[in-house]
Write an enzyme that holds these catalytic residues in place. Sequence first.
Site, PDB file in Angstrom:
ATOM      1  N   SER A  67      62.018  57.690  -4.157  1.00 41.94           N
ATOM      2  CA  SER A  67      61.197  58.529  -3.406  1.00 41.94           C
ATOM      3  C   SER A  67      60.410  57.520  -2.609  1.00 41.94           C
ATOM      4  O   SER A  67      60.625  56.260  -2.667  1.00 41.94           O
ATOM      5  CB  SER A  67      60.376  59.258  -4.570  1.00 41.94           C
ATOM      6  OG  SER A  67      59.126  59.548  -3.977  1.00 41.94           O
ATOM      7  N   TYR A 102      55.961  57.903 -12.720  1.00 40.87           N
ATOM      8  CA  TYR A 102      56.880  58.452 -11.823  1.00 40.87           C
ATOM      9  C   TYR A 102      56.997  57.306 -10.729  1.00 40.87           C
ATOM     10  O   TYR A 102      58.249  56.947 -10.329  1.00 40.87           O
ATOM     11  CB  TYR A 102      56.663  59.753 -11.439  1.00 40.87           C
ATOM     12  CG  TYR A 102      57.315  60.305 -10.434  1.00 40.87           C
ATOM     13  CD1 TYR A 102      58.598  60.985 -10.640  1.00 40.87           C
ATOM     14  CD2 TYR A 102      56.936  60.351  -8.964  1.00 40.87           C
ATOM     15  CE1 TYR A 102      59.268  61.234  -9.564  1.00 40.87           C
ATOM     16  CE2 TYR A 102      57.605  60.726  -7.966  1.00 40.87           C
ATOM     17  CZ  TYR A 102      58.936  61.059  -8.436  1.00 40.87           C
ATOM     18  OH  TYR A 102      59.895  61.577  -7.238  1.00 40.87           O
TER      19      TYR A 102
END
Length: 266
Positions: free
Chosen positions: A142, A155
């Site tokens: 990401s 995350y």
Amino acid sequence: MTLPLPGPDTTAIVTGASSGIGTEIARELSRRGHHVTLVARSVDKLEALAAELTSGADVLATDLSDRPSRAGLLDRVAANGRVPNILINNAGLSTMGPVSASDPIAEMGMIEVDVVAVADLCSRVLPGMVERGEGAVLNVASTAAFQPLPGQAGYGAGKAFVLSYTQSLAGELRGTGVSATTLCPGPVDTGFGERAGFTKEEAEAALPSVMWVSARDVALAAVEGMEKGRLVVIPGKVNRAAAALAQVTPRTLLLPILTKSHPGLR
């Protein structure tokens, strides 16, 4: 060209194939003639996707947070008469909110899927690829990999691991005929945010509309990036610029901005 050609007994393993980016990558690989092995927990969604793919697909329902299930995945692929020449580690999830208010079981479950499963499957698939002298791995990270992410600390750190790990793999695999690429998408409308605990409206308020890229476009960029042997793929010009800026901005300046804007900390 570093993306292996389809073969009569080869397959592309796609984890997290039941929705979003994983579904679109499976479709794109199928369009290019690859047989795909669809991996996720949702059997119904995987079977519906398999039915539409024209190059053949196997459905292997698997809970990637379960270590024994992951350990048996390659044997199940082999039992279908297939050899993996492409691995797409796309499955992932996120918790939201401050770590001080977190559920330890949920946090460890996220890390198991986002981090441990990626390393586990690479460790299991890469030896065969290297031995055959052909293969491609795509690990999905990401743009969060390029910066801290208060409100989604685990995350963001997990995606930073995926980025660093995959870049290291690329160095190790040089000259073997096997490639490793990291996909680092920005915001994508896949329902991921809702499952993490914040609404699409909250996400759009925190992230400008120019940063959003469709799952279809992300998947196309990913497969084309693998085909060209790219080390990192960041879909969208604005996301590429934002990732570059995040890497050079002092954390003392960046952290207050990120903390204030995150919906999980409001």
